[in-house]
Design a protein around this motif. Structure first.
Motif, PDB file in Angstrom:
ATOM      1  N   VAL A  22       0.379   9.735   3.401  1.00 32.10           N
ATOM      2  CA  VAL A  22       0.121  10.355   4.712  1.00 32.10           C
ATOM      3  C   VAL A  22       1.276  11.255   5.123  1.00 32.10           C
ATOM      4  CG1 VAL A  22      -0.130   9.854   7.184  1.00 32.10           C
ATOM      5  CG2 VAL A  22      -1.500   8.612   5.522  1.00 32.10           C
TER       6      VAL A  22
ATOM      7  N   ARG B 138       6.675   1.814   0.592  1.00 31.01           N
ATOM      8  CA  ARG B 138       5.257   2.098   0.829  1.00 31.01           C
ATOM      9  C   ARG B 138       4.974   3.522   0.371  1.00 31.01           C
ATOM     10  NH1 ARG B 138       2.970  -2.461   3.144  1.00 31.01           N
ATOM     11  NH2 ARG B 138       4.484  -3.535   4.426  1.00 31.01           N
ATOM     12  N   GLY B 139       4.728   3.689  -0.904  1.00 33.49           N
ATOM     13  CA  GLY B 139       4.523   5.021  -1.456  1.00 33.49           C
ATOM     14  C   GLY B 139       5.845   5.726  -1.622  1.00 33.49           C
TER      15      GLY B 139
ATOM     16  N   SER C 128       0.838  -1.186   0.000  1.00 34.07           N
ATOM     17  CA  SER C 128       0.000   0.000   0.000  1.00 34.07           C
ATOM     18  C   SER C 128       0.880   1.245   0.000  1.00 34.07           C
ATOM     19  CB  SER C 128      -0.891  -0.001   1.247  1.00 34.07           C
ATOM     20  OG  SER C 128      -1.577   1.210   1.364  1.00 34.07           O
ATOM     21  N   SER C 129       0.454   2.253  -0.746  1.00 31.00           N
ATOM     22  CA  SER C 129       1.207   3.509  -0.772  1.00 31.00           C
ATOM     23  C   SER C 129       0.639   4.521   0.215  1.00 31.00           C
ATOM     24  CB  SER C 129       1.180   4.086  -2.187  1.00 31.00           C
ATOM     25  OG  SER C 129      -0.145   4.429  -2.546  1.00 31.00           O
ATOM     26  N   ARG C 130      -0.205   4.064   1.099  1.00 32.38           N
ATOM     27  CA  ARG C 130      -0.873   4.956   2.046  1.00 32.38           C
ATOM     28  C   ARG C 130       0.112   5.680   2.955  1.00 32.38           C
ATOM     29  NH1 ARG C 130      -4.971   1.867   5.363  1.00 32.38           N
ATOM     30  NH2 ARG C 130      -5.384   1.170   3.266  1.00 32.38           N
TER      31      ARG C 130
END
Length: 151
Positions: free
Chosen positions: A67, A120-121, A61-63
């Motif tokens: 964020v 991650r992102g 996930s690139s969350r």
């Protein structure tokens, strides 16, 4: 008339043997894993060099990167508010906001580096690292002094 033979014939024995072999084949293919490895008695996958494929990775996930990028932008906005308060002679409020943004920019920068390292992102996290460095009040004021010498 002869009574039917009650003893099992050779044909029935061979069918039973074929059924047992087929059952063994099904159990061995069902027990194997779909990722190229085999399974042991406890259901754990056993990999060897020929069957394990490192290129297959789970989706990430690139969350986290998004964020921390949003947090870095918020910190830059807070720096702008602190500069505006300082220009309006709100020194105490500006100093308080600057202290908060200084500490938060360090935290956001570290978390953004973790996001880069764990993929991650990644690109959002790289941008967040750069913006969190810029959001540090010391860096922000130094850049403002270089870009706008009249301040």
């Amino acid at each position: 008339m002869a009574a039917p033979d009650q003893t099992p014939s050779d044909d029935a024995e061979s069918r039973a043997a074929e059924h047992a072999e087929h059952t063994d084949d099904v159990e061995s293919t069902d027990g194997g894993s779909t990722d190229g490895g085999s399974r042991d008695a406890e259901g754990l996958a056993i990999f060897d060099d020929q069957t394990h494929d490192d290129s297959v990775e789970p989706a990430r996930s690139s969350r986290l990167g998004v964020v921390v990028l949003v947090l870095a932008v918020v910190l830059l906005a807070l720096d702008g508010v602190a500069i505006a308060l300082l220009a309006a002679d709100g020194v105490t409020a500006a100093a308080s906001i600057a202290l908060v943004t200084m500490l938060a920019s360090i935290g956001v920068g570290v978390v953004a580096l973790v996001a880069v390292a764990t993929r991650r992102g990644r690109w959002q996290a790289v941008a967040a690292v750069l913006l969190s460095v810029l959001a540090n009040p010391f860096v922000f004021v130094w850049l403002l002094g270089k870009l706008v010498p009249s301040l």
